[in-house]
Design an enzyme around this catalytic site. Structure first.
Site, PDB file in Angstrom:
ATOM      1  N   CYS A 133      45.435  35.533  34.127  1.00  0.00           N
ATOM      2  CA  CYS A 133      46.274  36.700  34.435  1.00  0.00           C
ATOM      3  C   CYS A 133      46.840  36.613  35.851  1.00  0.00           C
ATOM      4  CB  CYS A 133      45.464  37.979  34.261  1.00  0.00           C
ATOM      5  SG  CYS A 133      46.410  39.446  34.681  1.00  0.00           S
ATOM      6  N   CYS A 168      47.036  39.945  37.680  1.00  0.00           N
ATOM      7  CA  CYS A 168      45.753  40.448  38.204  1.00  0.00           C
ATOM      8  C   CYS A 168      45.308  39.659  39.435  1.00  0.00           C
ATOM      9  CB  CYS A 168      44.646  40.325  37.158  1.00  0.00           C
ATOM     10  SG  CYS A 168      45.112  40.742  35.494  1.00  0.00           S
ATOM     11  N   ASP A 169      45.438  38.343  39.392  1.00  0.00           N
ATOM     12  CA  ASP A 169      44.785  37.500  40.404  1.00  0.00           C
ATOM     13  C   ASP A 169      45.745  36.779  41.357  1.00  0.00           C
ATOM     14  OD1 ASP A 169      42.360  38.171  39.234  1.00  0.00           O
ATOM     15  OD2 ASP A 169      42.454  36.516  37.809  1.00  0.00           O
TER      16      ASP A 169
END
Ligand code: NAP
Length: 314
Positions: A133, A136-137
């Site tokens: 992701c 997300c990261d």
């Protein structure tokens, strides 16, 4: 003590939430079970530009708006993993670690999870250099070097997003053609043709081997035509090579196609009475938020029809 519902929906993505909205408005008692967070895969998308009514919206924000609507309607939602499903009887039984639920009807809306690269030690490096992701990261890799695997919409969007964060983006795909739609390919091509470009391409390559002790240190890429091996040293790797349906728990209870997707009719009904499916878990050609929402609306409507007919003994 088992808790009884008219309809249990498994999965709180756009398909599951749409099913809940339609079923709840039809007047039946609905529960959604979700193992992670509301929104499903859209929470992983930074920028949604093809959902009517919003020319541009963040995926997580869209998911939150849907969830607010679901909660406002009074749908019960529980965050827990379903560990066992017994779907074949008239009463459906849904087991979670702490509670057991029974229902007259079920909508399967568990979606799909990221496909893995399939190389040795991949699991060991998840969260230690490998992520599925970018939204997300990605921020963890500010001014660093990252690699993105894949050639679909997800991968090309990840490349584009990571170019705004990282110092360099190594893009690896097993073919030189991309599955992504024209708009994403155009944006990608612009990034590649910039001088200097942050994107370094390895097209026609796959991941062959991962190296590292506690964290991922480097990756061997293999040219699928020549078998040439090239070692790259990204700080982080983002895998975006598609998804696999979350149907393992169904244990041959409903009919699946050869790739594991649930087979449904035009009312989103599976081969098992009272069991419906919606969204990315089903066999179909276009997996989008819009199609998930459409599927969920149909599944919620026909599941509530089914429940009402059962109640009057039809
Ligand atoms: P996808 O469209 O299925 O693309 C998967 C990519 O990974 C392809 O390039 C594929 O290569 C490659 N691949 C598959 N298996 C591989 C393996 N074992 N090793 C190496 N490479 C592999 O997946 P996606 O990008 O996750 O998209 C999933 C769905 O969501 C699609 O319908 C997509 O349109 C949709 N989506 C839409 C948006 C948007 O509209 N904004 C954003 C994200 C996703 P081949 O082409 O050679 O098979």
């Amino acid at each position: 003590m088992e808790k009884q519902y008219d309809l249990v929906i498994i999965g709180c993505g756009p398909a599951g939430m749409s099913a809940a909205i339609y079923a709840k408005r039809a007047g039946i008692k609905v529960l959604i079970l979700e193992k992670l967070v509301p929104g499903g895969q859209i929470s992983l998308t930074s920028n949604v530009e093809n959902f009517p009514g919003f020319s541009q919206i963040d995926g997580m924000q869209l998911g939150n708006l849907m969830f607010e609507q679901v909660k406002k309607l009074g749908v019960d939602v529980k965050f827990c993993e379903v560990t066992k499903l017994e779907l074949l009887g008239k009463t459906k039984k849904i087991t979670t670690p702490k509670e057991i639920f029974t229902s007259k009807s079920v909508v399967l809306a568990m979606g799909a999870s990221p496909r893995q690269l399939g190389v040795l030690d991949e699991q060991k490096f998840v969260g230690r250099g490998i992520s599925y992701c970018a939204v997300c990261d990605g921020a963890l890799y500010k001014n660093k070097t990252v690699a993105v695997f894949g050639g679909g919409n997800s991968a090309l969007e990840d490349v584009s997003y990571l170019c705004s964060v990282a110092k360099q983006v190594i893009h690896v795909n097993r073919r030189s053609e991309f599955r992504a739609d024209n708009q994403n390919v155009e944006i990608y091509n612009k990034l590649v043709s910039q001088k200097p470009s942050k994107v370094k391409q390895y097209l026609g390559f796959v991941a062959e081997k991962l190296y590292g002790d506690k964290v991922l240190e480097s990756v061997d890429l293999r040219n699928i035509t020549t078998n040439e091996i090239i070692n790259i040293k990204p700080d982080g790797v983002f895998v975006a090579i598609g998804r696999v349906p979350q149907t393992q728990i169904l244990e041959n209870q409903v009919n699946l196609d050869e790739n594991g997707y649930v087979l449904v009719d035009e009312n989103m009904q599976t081969n098992v009475k009272g069991v419906f499916a919606a969204g990315d878990i089903t066999k179909k050609t276009l997996r989008q938020i819009t199609t998930a929402v459409g599927d969920g609306s149909v599944a919620g409507t026909y599941a509530s029809d089914y429940v009402k007919k059962l109640k009057v003994g039809k």
